[in-house]
Design an enzyme around this catalytic site. Structure first.
Site, PDB file in Angstrom:
ATOM      1  N   ARG A 164       0.864  -1.176   0.000  1.00 12.13           N
ATOM      2  CA  ARG A 164       0.000   0.000   0.000  1.00 12.13           C
ATOM      3  C   ARG A 164       0.902   1.226   0.000  1.00 12.13           C
ATOM      4  NH1 ARG A 164      -2.054  -3.532   3.978  1.00 12.13           N
ATOM      5  NH2 ARG A 164      -4.153  -4.352   3.521  1.00 12.13           N
ATOM      6  N   LYS A 187      -2.054  -2.580   7.965  1.00  9.66           N
ATOM      7  CA  LYS A 187      -3.241  -2.128   8.694  1.00  9.66           C
ATOM      8  C   LYS A 187      -3.291  -2.786  10.064  1.00  9.66           C
ATOM      9  CE  LYS A 187      -6.326  -0.915   4.886  1.00  9.66           C
ATOM     10  NZ  LYS A 187      -7.650  -1.163   4.264  1.00  9.66           N
ATOM     11  N   HIS A 255      -2.054   3.291  -6.235  1.00  7.67           N
ATOM     12  CA  HIS A 255      -2.710   2.096  -5.690  1.00  7.67           C
ATOM     13  C   HIS A 255      -2.966   1.060  -6.773  1.00  7.67           C
ATOM     14  CE1 HIS A 255      -4.573   0.060  -2.330  1.00  7.67           C
ATOM     15  NE2 HIS A 255      -5.646  -0.196  -3.056  1.00  7.67           N
ATOM     16  N   ARG A 258      -0.481  -1.727  -6.859  1.00  6.12           N
ATOM     17  CA  ARG A 258      -0.737  -2.842  -5.928  1.00  6.12           C
ATOM     18  C   ARG A 258      -1.729  -3.821  -6.557  1.00  6.12           C
ATOM     19  NH1 ARG A 258      -1.151  -4.462  -0.376  1.00  6.12           N
ATOM     20  NH2 ARG A 258      -3.279  -4.900   0.325  1.00  6.12           N
ATOM     21  N   HIS A 281      -3.845  -9.120   3.423  1.00  7.14           N
ATOM     22  CA  HIS A 281      -5.295  -9.109   3.595  1.00  7.14           C
ATOM     23  C   HIS A 281      -5.688  -9.974   4.787  1.00  7.14           C
ATOM     24  CE1 HIS A 281      -6.214  -8.012  -0.888  1.00  7.14           C
ATOM     25  NE2 HIS A 281      -5.994  -6.950  -0.145  1.00  7.14           N
ATOM     26  N   TYR A 290      -9.686 -10.402  -7.160  1.00  7.20           N
ATOM     27  CA  TYR A 290      -8.790 -10.452  -8.312  1.00  7.20           C
ATOM     28  C   TYR A 290      -9.155 -11.590  -9.260  1.00  7.20           C
ATOM     29  CZ  TYR A 290      -6.201  -7.045  -5.660  1.00  7.20           C
ATOM     30  OH  TYR A 290      -5.867  -5.917  -4.961  1.00  7.20           O
TER      31      TYR A 290
END
Length: 309
Positions: A164, A187, A255, A258, A281, A290
């Site tokens: 990210r 995150k 982004h 990514r 994730h 995806y």
């Protein structure tokens, strides 16, 4: 965070509770600054609306007594002010987080919030760049000065490792690759190890050599022109300029690199679990988007190639 003007519209005890909630989000939930700002901004707008809606300062009891009509009026007001479906859904999530936290702390309980349905979000597919577009971006940049060398190193890192943009900009010198891996804080302050290609490491080394500012272990890896940590807005502007220079589509964003990393890995045989780990994730369902991108590509090829299409 919660603005002073908003706190003035709250009773003293409720203003103190808001401050405690912000501390909880920071110290216990380990939210990023970006997410924390979003939560606090959502609560600010909700309190401002409720104060005007009820024509009184907001107290713990007033918030506890808020009913489904109050919440629906607030969401409707947001829509009338131009807030997107995604923004309204996130705002409702922020308010629910606060009310659930108050309930867990034994401060107050609101029964109505559980009955409020979030706006239905459209299913949005990632918008990756084509491989040829990504290669042109990384290989055809004009390297006039160290800033351009920095941008190429950053974009190569984003595409080569799937970081990210805020993860890359948070890196310090002591986070540089060791034994072919780079340490990333994602995150929720979750740490992960991401493999680094030799070409990515080479371009990072080129940038470090060209950068005019001295290095210390705790110095930011990517610096702005004046020597401070590079800001995301500067990176986005650099990408906009490159889009014009290289005739790239508007979907070419930091982004999108990514997204391109994940999509191109999937196209070349990587499985979803592996990509999930590389991207950081928490849920496999996020990574599964995806596969939808690849299905759309496959359908496009089919429709172009089939004689009866």
């Amino acid at each position: 965070m919660i603005s002073l003007i908003t706190l003035e519209r709250c009773e003293a005890d409720f203003a103190d509770i808001l401050q405690q909630w912000q501390t909880y989000l920071t110290s216990e939930r380990n939210l990023s600054q970006h997410t924390l700002r979003a939560y606090c901004s959502d609560m600010t707008r909700f309190i401002d609306f409720l104060s005007q809606h009820q024509s009184e300062a907001i107290s713990i009891n007033a918030l506890s007594a808020a009913n489904i009509t109050d919440f629906r009026s607030w969401l409707s007001n947001q829509a009338n002010n131009g807030a997107s479906t995604q923004t309204r859904a996130r705002a409702l999530s922020s308010v629910k987080n606060f009310l659930n936290w108050m309930d867990d702390q034994g401060i107050a309980h609101n029964a109505a919030i559980a009955t409020v349905r979030a706006p239905k979000l459209p299913r949005k597919l990632p918008r990756p760049m084509e491989q040829t577009q990504a290669f042109r971006l990384l290989d055809d940049m004009i390297l006039e000065d160290w800033v351009a060398i920095r941008d190429r190193a950053l974009f190569t890192l984003l595409y080569g490792s799937g970081l990210r943009i805020n993860e890359a900009l948070s890196l310090n010198i002591n986070d540089m690759p060791r034994d072919g891996f780079i340490r990333v804080i994602g995150k929720g302050n979750k740490e992960r190890q991401v493999p680094i290609l030799a070409q990515v490491e080479h371009r990072l080394t080129e940038y470090r050599t060209a950068c005019p500012y001295p290095e210390t272990p705790t110095r930011a890896l990517f610096l702005g022109a004046k020597g401070g940590r590079l800001h995301q807005g500067v990176v986005q502007k650099a990408m906009r300029d490159l889009r014009a220079q290289l005739s790239l589509p508007e979907t070419a964003t930091p982004h999108a690199l990514r997204h391109s990393f994940a999509t191109h890995l999937l196209q070349n045989g990587a499985n979803l679990r592996e990509i999930q780990e590389l991207l950081g994730h928490a849920s496999l369902s996020t990574t599964q988007r995806y596969t939808d991108v690849n299905f759309e590509d496959l359908r496009t090829v089919y429709e172009k190639a089939h004689p009866r299409s």
